[in-house]
Design an enzyme around this catalytic site. Structure first.
Site, PDB file in Angstrom:
ATOM      1  N   ASP A  21       0.837  -1.209   0.000  1.00 55.78           N
ATOM      2  CA  ASP A  21       0.000   0.000   0.000  1.00 55.78           C
ATOM      3  C   ASP A  21       0.869   1.255   0.000  1.00 55.78           C
ATOM      4  OD1 ASP A  21      -2.290   1.488  -0.008  1.00 55.78           O
ATOM      5  OD2 ASP A  21      -2.799   1.149   2.094  1.00 55.78           O
ATOM      6  N   ASN A  69     -10.383  -2.876  -6.676  1.00 49.20           N
ATOM      7  CA  ASN A  69      -9.532  -2.026  -7.534  1.00 49.20           C
ATOM      8  C   ASN A  69     -10.100  -1.836  -8.948  1.00 49.20           C
ATOM      9  OD1 ASN A  69      -6.347  -3.124  -6.116  1.00 49.20           O
ATOM     10  ND2 ASN A  69      -7.570  -1.328  -5.612  1.00 49.20           N
TER      11      ASN A  69
HETATM   12  C1  FPP Z   1      -1.689   0.051  -3.487  1.00 49.70           C
HETATM   13  O1  FPP Z   1      -1.279   1.391  -3.507  1.00 49.70           O
HETATM   14  C2  FPP Z   1      -1.084  -0.721  -4.569  1.00 49.70           C
HETATM   15  C3  FPP Z   1      -1.760  -1.339  -5.580  1.00 49.70           C
HETATM   16  C4  FPP Z   1      -3.228  -1.305  -5.690  1.00 49.70           C
HETATM   17  C5  FPP Z   1      -1.063  -2.049  -6.671  1.00 49.70           C
HETATM   18  C6  FPP Z   1       0.153  -2.813  -6.268  1.00 49.70           C
HETATM   19  C7  FPP Z   1       0.871  -3.282  -7.472  1.00 49.70           C
HETATM   20  C8  FPP Z   1       2.205  -3.177  -7.651  1.00 49.70           C
HETATM   21  C9  FPP Z   1       3.129  -2.670  -6.652  1.00 49.70           C
HETATM   22  C10 FPP Z   1       2.811  -3.723  -8.876  1.00 49.70           C
HETATM   23  C11 FPP Z   1       3.153  -5.134  -8.530  1.00 49.70           C
HETATM   24  C12 FPP Z   1       3.904  -5.815  -9.554  1.00 49.70           C
HETATM   25  C13 FPP Z   1       4.069  -7.162  -9.580  1.00 49.70           C
HETATM   26  C14 FPP Z   1       4.951  -7.741 -10.614  1.00 49.70           C
HETATM   27  C15 FPP Z   1       3.418  -8.067  -8.597  1.00 49.70           C
HETATM   28  P1  FPP Z   1      -2.364   2.534  -3.716  1.00 49.70           P
HETATM   29  O2  FPP Z   1      -2.465   2.822  -5.171  1.00 49.70           O
HETATM   30  O3  FPP Z   1      -3.645   2.130  -3.057  1.00 49.70           O
HETATM   31  O4  FPP Z   1      -1.686   3.729  -2.937  1.00 49.70           O
HETATM   32  P2  FPP Z   1      -2.393   4.888  -2.091  1.00 49.70           P
HETATM   33  O5  FPP Z   1      -3.109   4.226  -0.957  1.00 49.70           O
HETATM   34  O6  FPP Z   1      -1.229   5.709  -1.640  1.00 49.70           O
HETATM   35  O7  FPP Z   1      -3.296   5.616  -3.027  1.00 49.70           O
END
Ligand code: FPP
Length: 249
Positions: A21, A69
């Site tokens: 996150d 998501n």
């Molecule tokens: C949450 O941060 C993250 C995600 C929804 C996506 C996670 C995916 C990756 C890190 C890429 C992974 C790659 C592989 C190869 C497995 P957020 O967008 O909710 O952040 P925020 O809470 O700060 O808005």
């Protein structure tokens, strides 16, 4: 002594699960679009996978895309999916070189055909690797998984393949997406949020929860070591008393 040297290798969690996150906030801090955070999140996945495998952890499960998501703006969903699939494709030789098996849980049939096909291709290409299993939770939510499990058990009862009396927690576990894995002993969530967000609800019944302020794109090997050291300092009682646990040590 380095952080890595402080880890007891004979008390490692077999299975670590991570709620990655903070990608969006990290990007904002750097004055960039959210996808920049996801791109840098891939580096954190690579580092964490490498660190876990080097230590001897057998299962690493990361929450890459939740059912919820799908409700994000279309351009973010598309960009994130493209990034996930491109990263998987690019990392296949490294996964093979390091003897790591790729696995996926979730409603992966809901992915676009091209993404689904690439995912299956990498899963097949790494199927014989046995050092560690890296599982991506993709289009995953625990309530979805539990409902699917109930349906598949009900189906077997309807077809007279199972009796009501056969249902216990082991049978239930054996119908989950995670049937081939032990439950995670350690669940990590980054970015300071203290929620489970519909992740592995059944499987984390006895997991130790570890929350860190670090935003996911900044998460590195040392952060994983800190989480494991913290986990190893806790006493896992499974409902028993301290005295009962100490007697059997
Ligand atoms: C949450 O941060 C993250 C995600 C929804 C996506 C996670 C995916 C990756 C890190 C890429 C992974 C790659 C592989 C190869 C497995 P957020 O967008 O909710 O952040 P925020 O809470 O700060 O808005």
């Amino acid at each position: 002594m380095s952080l890595k040297d402080q880890i007891y290798l004979d008390k490692l969690p077999q299975h670590i699960a991570i709620i990655m996150d903070g990608n969006g906030r990290w990007a904002k801090m750097h004055g960039k679009q959210r996808i920049f955070g996801h791109q840098n999140g891939v580096t954190a996945v690579r580092e964490t996978t490498e660190a876990a495998a080097e230590l001897g952890v057998k299962f690493l499960t990361v929450y890459a895309f939740s059912t919820e998501n799908w409700n994000r703006p279309k351009f973010e969903v598309d960009a994130l999916m493209r990034l996930l699939v491109e990263s998987i494709e690019k990392e296949t030789p490294t996964l093979n070189k390091n003897n790591i098996r790729l696995n996926a849980i979730g409603d992966i049939k809901s992915l676009h055909k091209k993404n689904y096909n690439q995912l299956i291709k990498t899963i097949k290409a790494t199927a014989d690797n046995d050092r560690m299993t890296l599982t991506l939770a993709l289009s995953y939510s625990a309530r979805w998984e539990i409902v699917e499990t109930v349906k598949s058990i009900a189906e077997r009862i309807k077809n007279n393949q199972l009796n009501l009396a056969d249902i216990d927690h082991q049978l239930f576990s054996s119908h989950l997406n995670t049937a081939s894995m032990p439950d995670p002993e350690l669940l990590i969530r980054t970015s300071g949020e203290r929620r489970i967000s519909n992740f592995l609800l059944w499987q984390i019944a006895y997991a130790e929860l570890y929350f860190t302020q670090t935003l996911w794109p900044d998460f590195r090997k040392e952060d994983l070591y800190e989480a494991i050291i913290d986990y190893q300092s806790r006493e896992r009682r499974f409902g028993k008393t301290s005295e009962q646990i100490l007697k059997h040590k």
